[in-house]
Structures are given as C-alpha cells and as structure tokens.
Design a protein around this motif. Sequence first.
Motif, PDB file in Angstrom:
ATOM      1  N   SER A  61       0.665  -1.175   0.188  1.00 28.35           N
ATOM      2  CA  SER A  61       0.087  -0.070  -0.015  1.00 28.35           C
ATOM      3  C   SER A  61       0.783   1.383   0.004  1.00 28.35           C
ATOM      4  O   SER A  61       0.457   2.163  -0.757  1.00 28.35           O
ATOM      5  N   ILE A  62       1.979   1.336   0.778  1.00 24.61           N
ATOM      6  CA  ILE A  62       2.630   2.189   0.826  1.00 24.61           C
ATOM      7  C   ILE A  62       4.152   1.463   0.789  1.00 24.61           C
ATOM      8  O   ILE A  62       4.536   0.518   1.542  1.00 24.61           O
ATOM      9  N   LEU A  65       4.926  11.600   1.210  1.00 26.39           N
ATOM     10  CA  LEU A  65       3.962  10.511   0.741  1.00 26.39           C
ATOM     11  C   LEU A  65       2.595  11.097   0.306  1.00 26.39           C
ATOM     12  O   LEU A  65       1.745  10.344  -0.434  1.00 26.39           O
ATOM     13  N   VAL A  91       2.341   5.351  -3.328  1.00 26.15           N
ATOM     14  CA  VAL A  91       1.460   4.897  -2.320  1.00 26.15           C
ATOM     15  C   VAL A  91       0.322   4.441  -3.052  1.00 26.15           C
ATOM     16  O   VAL A  91      -0.087   5.030  -4.347  1.00 26.15           O
ATOM     17  N   VAL A 107      -5.963   9.263  -1.119  1.00 25.91           N
ATOM     18  CA  VAL A 107      -5.504   9.140   0.031  1.00 25.91           C
ATOM     19  C   VAL A 107      -5.983  10.178   0.664  1.00 25.91           C
ATOM     20  O   VAL A 107      -6.505  11.228   0.322  1.00 25.91           O
ATOM     21  N   VAL A 142      -5.963   5.041   1.407  1.00 26.36           N
ATOM     22  CA  VAL A 142      -4.831   5.058   2.425  1.00 26.36           C
ATOM     23  C   VAL A 142      -5.181   6.277   3.201  1.00 26.36           C
ATOM     24  O   VAL A 142      -5.431   7.638   2.899  1.00 26.36           O
TER      25      VAL A 142
END
Lengths: 300, 373, 258
Positions: free
Chosen positions: A2-3, A48, A61, A77, A152
């Motif tokens: 995911s990251i 990020l 990300v 996100v 996220v």
Amino acid sequence: MSISLNNISKSYKKLKAVQDISFDVNPGELFGLIGPDGAGKTTIFRILTTLLIPGEGTATVAGFDVVEDYKEIRNSVGYMPGRFSLYQDLTVEENLTFFATIFGTTIEENHDLIEDIYVQIEPFKNRRAGKLSGGMKQKLALCCALIHKPKVLFLDEPTTGVDPVSRKEFWEMLKRLQKKNITILVSTPYMDEAALCDRIALIQNGEILEIDTPEAIVNKFPKTIYNVGADNMYKLIQSLQKYKYLYSVFPFGEFVHYTDKRDSFEVADLRSYLEKEGLVNISIEVAQPNIEDAFMELAR
Amino acid sequence: MKTIGYIIQKEFKQIFRNKGMLPIIFILPILQLVILSNAATYEVKNIKFAYIDYDHTSTSRALVEKFNASSYFNVLTDFPSQEIASAALLRGEVDVVLEIPNNFERNLLKEKTADLSITINAIDGAAAGVENGYVNQILQTFNKDVKTNIIDTSKKPVQSVAIESIPSFWYNTTLDYKTFMVPGILVLLVTMITLFLSGMNIVREKEIGTLEQINVTPIRKSQFIIGKLFPFWVIGMGLLTIGLILAKAIFNIPMEGSIALLYAYTSIYILVILGMGLLISNFTDTQQQAMFIAWFFIVIFILMSGLFTPIESMPKWAQLITEFNPIKYFVEIVRMVMLKGAGFTDILPQLWKTMLYAAIMNGLAVWSYRKTI
Amino acid sequence: MKEENVIEADQLTKTFGEFTAVNAISFEVKKGEIFGFLGANGAGKTTAMKMLIGISKPSAGKAAVAGFDVYSQPESIKKNIGYMSQRFALYDDLTVKENITFFGGIYGLSRKKIREKREQLISELGLENISNKLVGSLPLGWKQKLAFSVSLLHGPKIVFLDEPTGGVDPITRRHFWEMIYKAADQGTTIFVTTHYMDEAEYCDRVSIMVEGKIEALDTPKKLKEQFKVDSMNDVFLKLARIPSPTLPKGKGENTDCN
C-alpha cells in the motif's frame, strides 16, 4: 504494497530532515511512525502525500509514484496534518460539506464510512469548528480526511495535545477503520501508543532505528530490566550512576529502570551497595521492558 | 533601573536581529522621503490659460503679458467672446480664462479700482485652488506695478483692495513646494514608523507567548513599559536625524530655527506616539489587529494634519477634531522652526498641548496594561 | 508555614460568567514535593494554576503560595516562583547566553551573580559550544532543559511547569526528570500541570481535576491501588468516565487556554 519507500532522503538547505528511509506498509495495516519532535515524521508524511518532492529515493502510495502520479495519489489518500487544518470559522457541517465538494462527493454518499465518528460530533454540527474541544476537533478532522473514501489514510500526530480519554477514543476509531480495509499510517511521539499499531518504525534524527511489530521489538531487548525504587529518587539515580556495573539507568515513574553490565547479576549485591549509599526502602524487581526502553536502547 | 537596562538591551538585540524589520526602520523612510517629497507637491505647471480682452488697451495687454511671463501659465489663445471661451473650457482645452472688461484701463485710472473676471475649471478642486492662488499672485504684482507706473500722478498711493492673496503663499514666494512638503513628510515618517513598531511590539510577545513568561516575573509594570518603549523612542529620534540630514543634503531645506529646539519638541512628541502604540497593543491580540488600528488613526491624523489640506478650509467641527491630532502640532512646529525660525516662546502653546497629550496617553496606556489575564 | 506547606488552596474558585472553571478546590503542597496537577483539556487546571502564579484573580476562596496571599501579594509570589510553559518559555531570537542574562536581570540578580550562574548552567547542561547560538535553532529537548534551568535561576521556592516534556525524545525526557529530582532534592517544590499521564507517574503526589473539581489526590501508587489498575493512565480513564460516544458531554467548548 500500500505504501512503499525506497531510500528516501530529504534535506532543507544544510539540515538533513530524513536520511535513507525505507519501509513498506501492507494493505489494511495500521503502521506507526514513532519518534520525538524533529525526528522527521512530518517530512515523511509530506513526501508521501505529494506535498514535498523527495531529494533522493522513490516512494509509491497505493501503487502510484509520489512524483509522477501525484494527482492519482491526491484522489486516493486522506491526510490529517498535525496542526488542526480545518476552517475554524466554518461550522462542523460546513467544513465537512466543503471537503466533500472538493473531492466531488457528498456527505450522504460516504455516510456509512464516517457514521461511527460523525454521530459523536453531529449534536454540534452547527457549532463553529474553532469552538470545539480538542477531541471533537480531531474527530471532525478525521471525518474530513475520510470523506472521499481514501484507500490510504495519513495521520500526522493526531493525538498530540489531546487528553487520555480522547486519545483512547481516537485509537478505537482507528481500529474500526482498519476493519473497513483502509491502510493507516499514523505518527506519534507517545511511545505507549506504539503497542496499538500492527507494526511500527522507531525513528529519531531522520533515521529509522528499527521496524517490526511492537512485541518483537520489545522481545529483542537484550538486557534484563530491574525496577529499582528507594525513598530518595535523586540520590538513587546519583548512586546508581556511580555503580561500577551500571549499564543504564533511567527514571521511569515511581521507579528507575536499571540494567547491569554483567550477565550474572545478583540483586543482593546491588541492594547492599545502595544500602551503603544510605538509601532506605529499597526495592528491586525484574520488570518487563517496553517500547520506550527499546527506543532508548536503540538510540544510545 | 538595572532591570530596565536589561529589557532595553534585549529589545535592541531583537529589533536588530529581525531581518524583516530593519529595512522598514531604515530603508523605507529614506525612500518615502525622497519619493513623497518629489511627488506630493501642490505645484501645478503648464496651466492652459486663455483670455478675452474687451479693453484692448496697453494696460490690458500688460496684464496678459504678466501671465505670459509666468512659468506656470501657457497663454494659449485669446477668445473673441465669452461663449466661445466657455465652450473651450467645457471641452477641457483651457483651464483658466481671464476676462478683461471694457473700460478696464479707464476704471483703474479714474476710480482706482477695476473688475476682472476669472473662470477656473474646478473639477480638480485642489488644482483650481492653486491656480487661483497663482492668478492672484500675478494680479497683485500687477497691481503694484500699476500703482507705481500709472497712478504715480495721484497724491498718495491708493491701496487697491480689489485683489487679495491667500495666506499660504506668504512663506512660499519662491513657490518651492519641497521646502514646504519635506518637513511635513518628515513628521509623517517619524510618526508612522514609531507608532507601527511600538504598537506591534508588545502584541508580538503576546502572540509568541513570551509575555506570559514576563507576567509571572516580579518585574514592575513601569519597568517593563519603559524598557519596551525606550528603544523606539531612540529609533524615532534616529529617524528624525536621518530625515533632517536627507532634507538638507537632497532638498537643501533651510533650517532657520534651532535644531536643539526641534529635537527637544520631538522627544516629547514621540512619547505621545509611543503611548498611543502601547495603548493599541493593550487592546489587541494579534499584530494584524494592531496594524489595522494603527492605520486607522494614522490615516485620520495625516489627512487632518494640515499637511495636505489646510485646516482653515475644513468645517468647524473638523477643525475642532484637529485639536486632538498630535501630528498637526508636530507639522506646525517643524515648519515653524525650520522655515520661520520660531523660538521657544513661539512654540510654547503647542509644546504645552503636546506634553499634556503625552501625559494622558501614557497614563492611559500604563493604566490599561495588565500583568494579569 | 507550620507544616512547611508552600502552596495552600482553600475552596479556590474561578468563574467566567455562568461557567465555573475551577470549583472550590482545596489542597496543600509540601516543601520539596513534586506535585502533579492533572486533568483533561478544559478541566480547569490551567485556570487554577494561573490563579496560583498571580496572573489571574480568583473569584472566591483562599490560596497562599510561598506564604503570600494570591489576592493581595501577587508580586511577592512572583518573586518566589519560577514558571516554565511547554512552548514559549524563552526568546527564540536571543542566544542561550542572552536569555540567561535577560531573565537573571529581570529577577534582579547582580551582574556578578548572573555571570556565575550563566557559566555554571552552561557547563552543567553541556552547552559550551552553542552558548552563542540563537535559542530558536536548538532542538526542542535542549530548549526545554534550558528553560527549566532558567526558571530556577533566581532560586525560587516553587517552580510551576506547564506540560514540560511533551514531544521530547525519551532520553532527553529522562534527563529532564533527573533535573527535576535534583531541584526537588535541594528543596525546590515542583508543581507540574499536565495531561500526559506518564509524566504523572514521576510525581510524589498527584491531583486529578475533572470538570473544575479535584476528584482524586494521593500518591500515584495509592491511586493505582485504589482504582485497581496498573497505570495512571487507567486511573485517569476511570475518573474521567468516558462519555457515551453517542451522547457527548454538554460542555464541548475548550475553556482551557492550552
């Protein structure tokens, strides 16, 4: 992943904010960045969330590159910055509607995601955000970060300056969100919150000290810790610092955490030494190390 | 006393370390003085002048010639009739029209008085006023000439009262407006910068939070305030010095009176402004608020100071308000001392009022300053 | 001061209009004690502390700090206390040395004394190399340690600390507490306001304020026994009685100015 961060570095003029940071966060994971002020946590968050371009290294990300695909990232996100970043002069409802509109959605459309949290602030929906208490502000900020169903969620020090009751509630909310398949990266200066994360990265001075589950980090602690107590804390620390077998001594609440250089440590030896130093009411017991002990050991 | 010393020391260090503040204190005033003094002038040049001469005598021609000789007027044309002149005025082709009636020379010689008609385009009121002044100036000289040349046959000179000049020209016969403006702008600079700096200073500590730290120390109110304001008093005096040097070096402004007197007055005047700044910062929570309030007062004070518009031409109630305007007194004093060479006794009325003002302002400021919340 | 109580509060109350921020609190703090003054945001602890340090007048009740009355002798109180708030204790645009000199100066220390204290403090904190650097450029932990030392410059009887170690790294935090122990050992009373419960564990005695009232006052150990929990955090959670998520408490406004 995911990251994912690969050898990320960033400097501001001469000052190195973060150096050679690499870690991965799995989908649906609650990952904690644990470190004091100035450790570089916010810099990582800003990279990020595509607000800052990394000096070196690459990061993705939700599968998107933070430099190339910044537009996709911004749509997928949610970010809750450390400082309260909502409009203090708009009401709770106006703030939420505003953020929903920016992302081209409505409160109704995503109501099920934020419902748990929103019911708590709904009685105050006509109150201006600036007039809310710290805990309420946070819940509102979290709602705003969630309004577009992000994959996220980035939370930069969400519990700083918040009292224990609100902190506890906040972590419970995060656990519930996690169940809805949202990946969460959260930072905090409070070591006691580390235990609530699936995995953590301990970070200080822009460098990662350790990445693992909280249990594993504590289990890796190389020494036996003793809770030592006496009538006079200051004298106790002074005496222990003079003790020739001392490895480390740190005040820890009503006791000090003491570790010894030797492998075979006799409690009686230490007791008699302390008695000779004139201390009374001495207590020495084995104690469980915690994240804070591990952090201090790693940061030595 | 020692405590005050420590505060002053700290303030100076902070002022000179504030990279954003230094240019405000030293570069801006210089620029403002140079720019404003050159730009803010009443001078109106190249006035488009026309005349209608019904008289056609040597006297009337001599009068027109006077205008021709002036550097302020461009004598464009003569109109045969008033209608044509009015039309030209309407179209903006001319600014000023002088009408010399029939029998102008005869009346002047026989009746010792004669009428003239002047029409001025007064859309720009200020310019019109100035133009009127110029016209009157020229007519007055012309009058004297007439008296000496034409009417010298009469037994005693007759004072012609047909034309009057306006008072603001008395000390400006050279029509050099810089002499008039530079001292005024100097006043403005000293006032503006000291008020802004002192007004924002304590609020700044409020904003950062260090004021709370100060409030829990046993420091006395008066010590803190004196320590806080003294540096700005020094800066105010410094600004006056810079301004005076520039006034002399760039504009060659005369200094007729005593510099010491000017400094003495300014030293009291700055107290008024500092008291005002402190009062503002007592009642505001952010530098922004303080700035806006300071601006509010500065704008009113400047516009009602007699710097740009004569106080005499204001309505009665407004004139009354100007009595409470410290800048007005300072403008008067600076002009009196620098241009007219006024002495101590001449400025005494303003000095008293300023001292009273300073006492009231600082009294209020100290009274309203609270070490508690 | 018979029992060497350096702080005595009796039915101390502060109201803002209709709202009672501090509701008749009574407690004593002994000389050399480390006293934790805990409470959630808006519980009234900052308001209470401001009355004790003489910058806010109580609405009712009595209180004496260092033997001086909070109503009539606030300036005498200020001579005898030190104060350090979490964020803004020192001037960022002055150097380490200049800050020490300034605060020494306004507490009326002699030039010689200031010089002595300054050298001593700088060497104790190991700041020799950066004593001419602006405080604003120092890491948070150093700032906090310096601020605490500066608050002790004039030898106060009591030091009030407002959330002193928030956000500081764990090791520096320990050093900070060692400094506090040292000061307490030398007879300085320490009054710590905080809502970080792990800071509370370090205190000799703590009081917990809930909605303007002191709901508990004892040693951390006894409080933990009384509530049958392992940490002060849990004591606090029990006392503060988590409101039902659907029915938040009526007073949502943040009345504490922290």
